[in-house]
Design a protein around this motif. Structure first.
Motif, PDB file in Angstrom:
ATOM      1  N   GLY A   1      52.808  25.745  47.359  1.00 53.94           N
ATOM      2  CA  GLY A   1      52.379  26.949  48.063  1.00 53.94           C
ATOM      3  C   GLY A   1      52.981  27.037  49.448  1.00 53.94           C
ATOM      4  N   ILE A   2      53.002  25.931  50.174  1.00 55.94           N
ATOM      5  CA  ILE A   2      53.596  25.916  51.512  1.00 55.94           C
ATOM      6  C   ILE A   2      55.077  26.215  51.422  1.00 55.94           C
ATOM      7  CG2 ILE A   2      54.126  24.423  53.489  1.00 55.94           C
ATOM      8  CD1 ILE A   2      51.489  22.954  52.891  1.00 55.94           C
TER       9      ILE A   2
ATOM     10  N   ASP B   1      47.326  29.107  46.109  1.00 53.52           N
ATOM     11  CA  ASP B   1      46.812  27.861  45.538  1.00 53.52           C
ATOM     12  C   ASP B   1      46.457  28.131  44.075  1.00 53.52           C
ATOM     13  OD1 ASP B   1      45.944  25.279  45.273  1.00 53.52           O
ATOM     14  OD2 ASP B   1      44.213  25.459  46.602  1.00 53.52           O
ATOM     15  N   GLY B   2      46.529  27.092  43.256  1.00 54.45           N
ATOM     16  CA  GLY B   2      46.102  27.210  41.875  1.00 54.45           C
ATOM     17  C   GLY B   2      47.213  27.626  40.921  1.00 54.45           C
TER      18      GLY B   2
ATOM     19  N   THR C   1      37.247  36.082  39.447  1.00 51.64           N
ATOM     20  CA  THR C   1      36.887  34.770  39.987  1.00 51.64           C
ATOM     21  C   THR C   1      37.803  33.685  39.426  1.00 51.64           C
ATOM     22  OG1 THR C   1      34.563  35.388  40.215  1.00 51.64           O
ATOM     23  CG2 THR C   1      35.041  33.052  40.199  1.00 51.64           C
ATOM     24  N   MET C   2      38.236  32.782  40.286  1.00 48.67           N
ATOM     25  CA  MET C   2      38.953  31.587  39.858  1.00 48.67           C
ATOM     26  C   MET C   2      37.950  30.551  39.387  1.00 48.67           C
ATOM     27  SD  MET C   2      41.145  28.940  42.272  1.00 48.67           S
ATOM     28  CE  MET C   2      42.566  29.974  42.557  1.00 48.67           C
ATOM     29  N   GLY C   3      38.328  29.775  38.391  1.00 46.57           N
ATOM     30  CA  GLY C   3      37.437  28.732  37.912  1.00 46.57           C
ATOM     31  C   GLY C   3      37.197  27.639  38.931  1.00 46.57           C
ATOM     32  N   GLY C   4      38.214  27.348  39.737  1.00 43.82           N
ATOM     33  CA  GLY C   4      38.110  26.288  40.721  1.00 43.82           C
ATOM     34  C   GLY C   4      37.461  26.754  42.013  1.00 43.82           C
ATOM     35  N   THR C   5      37.490  25.867  43.010  1.00 46.55           N
ATOM     36  CA  THR C   5      36.795  26.125  44.262  1.00 46.55           C
ATOM     37  C   THR C   5      37.741  25.983  45.444  1.00 46.55           C
ATOM     38  OG1 THR C   5      34.708  25.346  43.357  1.00 46.55           O
ATOM     39  CG2 THR C   5      34.902  25.346  45.751  1.00 46.55           C
TER      40      THR C   5
ATOM     41  N   ILE D   1      46.734  34.246  45.349  1.00 46.60           N
ATOM     42  CA  ILE D   1      47.949  34.476  44.551  1.00 46.60           C
ATOM     43  C   ILE D   1      48.458  33.110  44.097  1.00 46.60           C
ATOM     44  CG2 ILE D   1      50.199  35.596  44.453  1.00 46.60           C
ATOM     45  CD1 ILE D   1      48.032  37.534  45.287  1.00 46.60           C
ATOM     46  N   PRO D   2      48.110  32.672  42.889  1.00 41.69           N
ATOM     47  CA  PRO D   2      48.566  31.349  42.421  1.00 41.69           C
ATOM     48  C   PRO D   2      50.027  31.399  41.988  1.00 41.69           C
ATOM     49  CG  PRO D   2      46.660  32.194  41.174  1.00 41.69           C
ATOM     50  CD  PRO D   2      47.246  33.333  41.918  1.00 41.69           C
ATOM     51  N   ILE D   3      50.677  30.247  42.033  1.00 43.90           N
ATOM     52  CA  ILE D   3      52.071  30.201  41.579  1.00 43.90           C
ATOM     53  C   ILE D   3      52.344  29.075  40.585  1.00 43.90           C
ATOM     54  CG2 ILE D   3      52.851  31.215  43.753  1.00 43.90           C
ATOM     55  CD1 ILE D   3      53.993  28.452  44.499  1.00 43.90           C
TER      56      ILE D   3
END
Length: 511
Positions: free
Chosen positions: A169-170, A226-227, A455-459, A476-478
């Motif tokens: 992500g970074i 993330d994610g 909703t995302m499953g994770g936290t 925005i997951p990648i």
């Protein structure tokens, strides 16, 4: 409304066809082709730095590396934002003020990672020595050298801790900005960058940083990178995250281990007691039976329900991929399931198994429960619901190991350790104008459906941004869905890494 169609993928990457390309697309694609080797080289150097959250020396090296990445790209006011508590990993901050821009976006990712057990990684892999493979290891991928000519293929993968969660992500955020500027283009928003160093530890001091630097961190929207993308392979935008909190349960019986022949059928077995207690918390349909467990859930809006109905089903795909033939909640899809609160058993322990097994009645049995929360749940209240259920099952609940007096008085004794730093869920409305711009921007990067998940499953600690900054967030997951985050053999698919750069650039530039 002018749209910048940003497709910053290398010519050798397999990408979806587009009907037309703007001059901006062609220019940025050319930049990507010419700089692919440098992008991966820098990313690999980043992955060599151990980033376990509990290692302050390693964390500082990661923060310094990110600061250098930002500074050499001309990002302004690069600095470390520290909490009031001494010894806490800092957040790395920078900003870009764009002439004429009227709105501000903050891009977030985290640089810390989960602990590692090198013995669990595949043969030849070291968690902090990135290696390139021709495909996923479980699909027959083989190790190859990083190509000197920068010719990477979409299906190739880099294996290392943090490769997907969340150094990718970074990398995507910073290189998206770099690509725009070095291609002679310009962002449409003022940009801020915030890279956290404590997310995998539960962000226990993030609130201190947000509260201390409130004025600096004002924005119109936080973009959380993330994610993983959707299991179907389609890009997704996520408007909320589940909360999370844990409970540790320990059931006690005899003060010393007992011979199962001499005392079986007579002495209570704590493992059996705990198993029965846990079994009482869910029914055969997967529904939690704890009183009031679902009562305070905030229902999905009509728009959120519509988006959820349009999420592609991957249930059969995932059952086959995971080697399971049935799911826990009968008649509920994966997407529907992650929009409900859960009660999971993270682990159980009592006595010994395998070669160390012996014919004994153990003295105690322990389990750790993981409660995932949705909007409306409060983590303290959800914990208390579980404790109330345990009491209703006849247990004496203590926060410490039982005394002799308590053992004599109570037949069923349990120690409950409540996690004191739970995280609540958060959700942003899909119909906000700036959210609609983000959706439109991501749509410019693909002709396929964009999956919109309530909703995302994770936290993630997104409720803190809302609480301390009154901020709105969107995720925005990648990463590829099979990236093994938090586990051995973590990896990032090359195609996903570059698609991430595409999406971040499209959001920065979209009008």
């Amino acid at each position: 409304m002018k749209k910048y169609f940003i497709f910053f993928l290398l010519s050798f990457l397999i990408v979806e066809s587009v009907s037309a390309q703007s001059p901006e697309v062609i220019t940025i694609k050319k930049y990507g082709t010419e700089n692919a080797g440098n992008i991966i080289k820098e990313f690999s150097e980043f992955l060599y730095l151990p980033n376990v959250a509990a290692d302050p020396v390693g964390q500082q090296k990661n923060a310094d590396f990110i600061m250098n990445m930002m500074t050499k790209r001309g990002i302004q006011k690069v600095q470390l934002l520290r909490a009031n508590t001494v010894g806490v990993p800092p957040a790395v901050y920078g900003e870009v003020n764009v002439p004429g821009a009227t709105k501000t976006l903050i891009f977030y990712a985290h640089y810390d990672g989960q602990p590692v057990n090198p013995a669990q990684w595949a043969k030849g892999l070291e968690p902090f020595q990135p290696k390139l493979f021709t495909d996923a290891i479980n699909k027959g991928g083989t190790n190859i050298p990083f190509p000197a000519d920068g010719s990477y293929k979409s299906e190739w993968r880099i294996y290392a801790r943090g490769a997907s969660d969340d150094k990718a992500g970074i990398n995507a955020i910073i290189n998206a900005y770099d690509a725009i500027i070095k291609s002679g283009l310009a962002p449409n928003y003022n940009l801020k960058f915030f890279f956290e160093g404590e997310e995998e530890a539960g962000s226990p001091h993030l609130h201190e940083i947000l509260e201390k630097h409130q004025s600096l961190l004002q924005s119109d929207l936080w973009i959380i990178c993330d994610g993983p993308i959707h299991q179907s392979g389609k890009k997704q935008i996520i408007f909320g995250v589940r909360g999370d909190v844990n409970l540790e349960l320990t059931v006690y019986a005899s003060k010393r281990p007992l011979h199962s022949g001499h005392y079986g059928n007579w002495a209570p077995n704590p493992a059996m007691m705990l198993a029965k207690l846990l079994s009482s918390m869910k029914d055969d349909t997967g529904r939690v039976t704890i009183k009031g467990f679902y009562d305070d859930v905030t229902p999905l809006s009509l728009l959120e329900k519509k988006s959820l109905d349009e999420v592609p089903s991957v249930d059969e795909q995932m059952k086959k991929e995971l080697g399971i033939s049935a799911v826990e909640m009968k008649g509920v899809t994966l997407s529907e399931a992650i929009n409900q609160p859960t009660l999971n058993i993270n682990g159980m322990q009592s006595g010994n198994v395998g070669k160390m097994a012996s014919n004994q009645i153990p003295t105690y049995a322990t389990a750790v429960l993981d409660l995932r929360l949705v909007l409306g749940n409060d983590w303290k209240r959800q914990q208390q619901k579980v404790i109330n259920h345990i009491k209703a099952e006849g247990y004496y609940v203590s926060e410490t190991e039982p005394t002799d007096e308590e053992r004599e008085k109570y037949a069923k004794i349990i120690k409950v350790v409540s996690n004191s730093d739970g995280v609540n869920a958060q959700r942003t409305s899909m119909d906000l104008p700036i959210i609609q711009k983000v959706i439109a921007a991501v749509k410019t990067t693909t002709q396929n459906q964009i999956v919109l998940q309530p909703t995302m499953g994770g936290t993630l600690p997104l409720f803190l941004f809302e609480k301390y900054l009154k901020a709105k967030t969107v995720t925005i997951p990648i990463a590829n869905h099979d990236n093994n985050q938090h586990a051995e053999n973590e990896n990032i698919r090359i195609g996903n890494l570059f698609e991430g750069i595409v999406m971040m650039a499209s959001i920065m530039m979209f009008k």
